[in-house]
Design a protein around this motif. Sequence first.
Motif, mmCIF file in Angstrom:
data_model
loop_
_atom_site.group_PDB
_atom_site.id
_atom_site.type_symbol
_atom_site.label_atom_id
_atom_site.label_comp_id
_atom_site.label_asym_id
_atom_site.label_seq_id
_atom_site.Cartn_x
_atom_site.Cartn_y
_atom_site.Cartn_z
ATOM 1 N N GLY A 209 -19.693 14.410 -23.123
ATOM 2 C CA GLY A 209 -19.938 14.606 -21.700
ATOM 3 C C GLY A 209 -18.662 14.812 -20.920
ATOM 4 O O GLY A 209 -18.675 15.392 -19.818
ATOM 5 N N THR A 210 -17.543 14.367 -21.493
ATOM 6 C CA THR A 210 -16.247 14.573 -20.846
ATOM 7 C C THR A 210 -15.951 16.061 -20.684
ATOM 8 O O THR A 210 -15.298 16.477 -19.730
ATOM 9 N N LEU A 211 -16.441 16.868 -21.627
ATOM 10 C CA LEU A 211 -16.233 18.319 -21.542
ATOM 11 C C LEU A 211 -16.892 18.889 -20.291
ATOM 12 O O LEU A 211 -16.302 19.727 -19.598
ATOM 13 N N ILE A 212 -18.097 18.432 -20.003
ATOM 14 C CA ILE A 212 -18.811 18.927 -18.822
ATOM 15 C C ILE A 212 -18.075 18.518 -17.553
ATOM 16 O O ILE A 212 -17.911 19.312 -16.622
ATOM 17 N N THR A 213 -17.619 17.260 -17.528
ATOM 18 C CA THR A 213 -16.887 16.782 -16.351
ATOM 19 C C THR A 213 -15.607 17.573 -16.149
ATOM 20 O O THR A 213 -15.277 17.976 -15.025
ATOM 21 N N ALA A 214 -14.871 17.817 -17.235
ATOM 22 C CA ALA A 214 -13.600 18.547 -17.135
ATOM 23 C C ALA A 214 -13.799 19.973 -16.643
ATOM 24 O O ALA A 214 -12.880 20.572 -16.073
ATOM 25 N N ALA A 215 -14.996 20.519 -16.838
ATOM 26 C CA ALA A 215 -15.255 21.903 -16.425
ATOM 27 C C ALA A 215 -15.512 22.028 -14.931
ATOM 28 O O ALA A 215 -15.453 23.139 -14.393
ATOM 29 N N VAL A 216 -15.798 20.910 -14.247
ATOM 30 C CA VAL A 216 -16.143 20.985 -12.828
ATOM 31 C C VAL A 216 -15.133 20.290 -11.923
ATOM 32 O O VAL A 216 -15.215 20.420 -10.702
ATOM 33 N N VAL A 217 -14.193 19.551 -12.499
ATOM 34 C CA VAL A 217 -13.187 18.853 -11.689
ATOM 35 C C VAL A 217 -11.880 19.643 -11.729
ATOM 36 O O VAL A 217 -11.703 20.542 -12.558
ATOM 37 N N PRO A 218 -10.937 19.333 -10.839
ATOM 38 C CA PRO A 218 -9.639 20.006 -10.890
ATOM 39 C C PRO A 218 -8.933 19.785 -12.221
ATOM 40 O O PRO A 218 -9.194 18.800 -12.926
ATOM 41 N N LEU A 219 -8.043 20.694 -12.567
ATOM 42 C CA LEU A 219 -7.313 20.620 -13.826
ATOM 43 C C LEU A 219 -6.590 19.285 -13.977
ATOM 44 O O LEU A 219 -6.550 18.722 -15.078
ATOM 45 N N ALA A 220 -6.020 18.763 -12.887
ATOM 46 C CA ALA A 220 -5.310 17.483 -12.948
ATOM 47 C C ALA A 220 -6.239 16.361 -13.374
ATOM 48 O O ALA A 220 -5.870 15.509 -14.187
ATOM 49 N N ALA A 221 -7.467 16.344 -12.835
ATOM 50 C CA ALA A 221 -8.438 15.325 -13.223
ATOM 51 C C ALA A 221 -8.853 15.497 -14.679
ATOM 52 O O ALA A 221 -9.105 14.518 -15.382
ATOM 53 N N GLY A 222 -8.925 16.746 -15.137
ATOM 54 C CA GLY A 222 -9.219 16.992 -16.546
ATOM 55 C C GLY A 222 -8.139 16.446 -17.451
ATOM 56 O O GLY A 222 -8.423 15.902 -18.533
ATOM 57 N N LEU A 223 -6.887 16.582 -17.033
ATOM 58 C CA LEU A 223 -5.779 16.006 -17.802
ATOM 59 C C LEU A 223 -5.900 14.489 -17.878
ATOM 60 O O LEU A 223 -5.639 13.882 -18.916
ATOM 61 N N TYR A 224 -6.300 13.888 -16.763
ATOM 62 C CA TYR A 224 -6.490 12.440 -16.748
ATOM 63 C C TYR A 224 -7.590 12.048 -17.734
ATOM 64 O O TYR A 224 -7.437 11.091 -18.506
ATOM 65 N N LEU A 225 -8.702 12.784 -17.727
ATOM 66 C CA LEU A 225 -9.803 12.484 -18.638
ATOM 67 C C LEU A 225 -9.373 12.612 -20.094
ATOM 68 O O LEU A 225 -9.723 11.775 -20.928
ATOM 69 N N LEU A 226 -8.643 13.674 -20.403
ATOM 70 C CA LEU A 226 -8.166 13.863 -21.770
ATOM 71 C C LEU A 226 -7.279 12.711 -22.209
ATOM 72 O O LEU A 226 -7.444 12.153 -23.304
ATOM 73 N N THR A 227 -6.338 12.330 -21.355
ATOM 74 C CA THR A 227 -5.385 11.283 -21.723
ATOM 75 C C THR A 227 -6.062 9.936 -21.894
ATOM 76 O O THR A 227 -5.818 9.225 -22.877
#
Length: 258
Positions: A209-227
């Motif tokens: 589900g993190t993939l779906i979230t990363a697709a709709v939030v800013p890139l910076a927030a996606g980096l936070y999710l990945l880390t």
Amino acid sequence: MSVFTHLVAELGRLLEPVLAQSATAAAIVLFTVLVRLALHPLSRAAFRGATPAAGCLPLLLQLPVFFVMYQAFSSAEVGGKTNELLGHRLFAAPLGARWTEAMGEGGPFGAQGLVFLGLFAAIAVVAAWSAVRGRRSAAAVAAAAAASPAGPKKPAGRGAPQGKAGVKGAGAKAGAGAKAGAGVMAEVSAEQQEVMRKLGGVLPLLSFGTLITAAVVPLAAGLYLLTTTAWSVAERAWLQYRKERAERSVEERLEQAA
């Protein structure tokens, strides 16, 4: 939020001589690591609890941090001033950009699209790792529940009855207690197996589900999710390794003592 913006900006300035335009992206990763380090004692305590919801508290405590991260890279102004973080990039993609915006700037294989594809690929790898480990853990717990002894250990009581009659009475009580204990244990084991089977099939899939979230939030927030997701999986793997090593050490000592 202005405090967070200032902190990330300062970390970015410290890393800029080495990482140039991607310094702020690295600062976000570093900031996330610092947050997870602060939450590590809670994660360790949750792991010792050995419950299906282990790790929920650290996750809940991260939600305000994620919300601030989201707002910081979604707002044009911070504290009445222009948000300087929006001008920073990870390679060719602005940290405030979203996947839909990258699609309008050259498509999925454009300069910005490739950055997002790299992010999605990294998140997918971490999610797959998490899913595999989750299924193995669920299977191990279910196997342990199925292999648990059917009956309580014989307690060491005070004032043991004397004589044959006393021994027979104690034996009858122990036999009845063992049968009752076996029935309860079998019931609990069956319930545990069913619960762990269901959780083992569903919970590992939630990591994707993190993939779906990363697709709709800013890139910076996606980096936070990945880390933070990568940290969670690695942290849990390390804690599990230490637990198994401690258990092996205890078994070896018992064997040597015997």
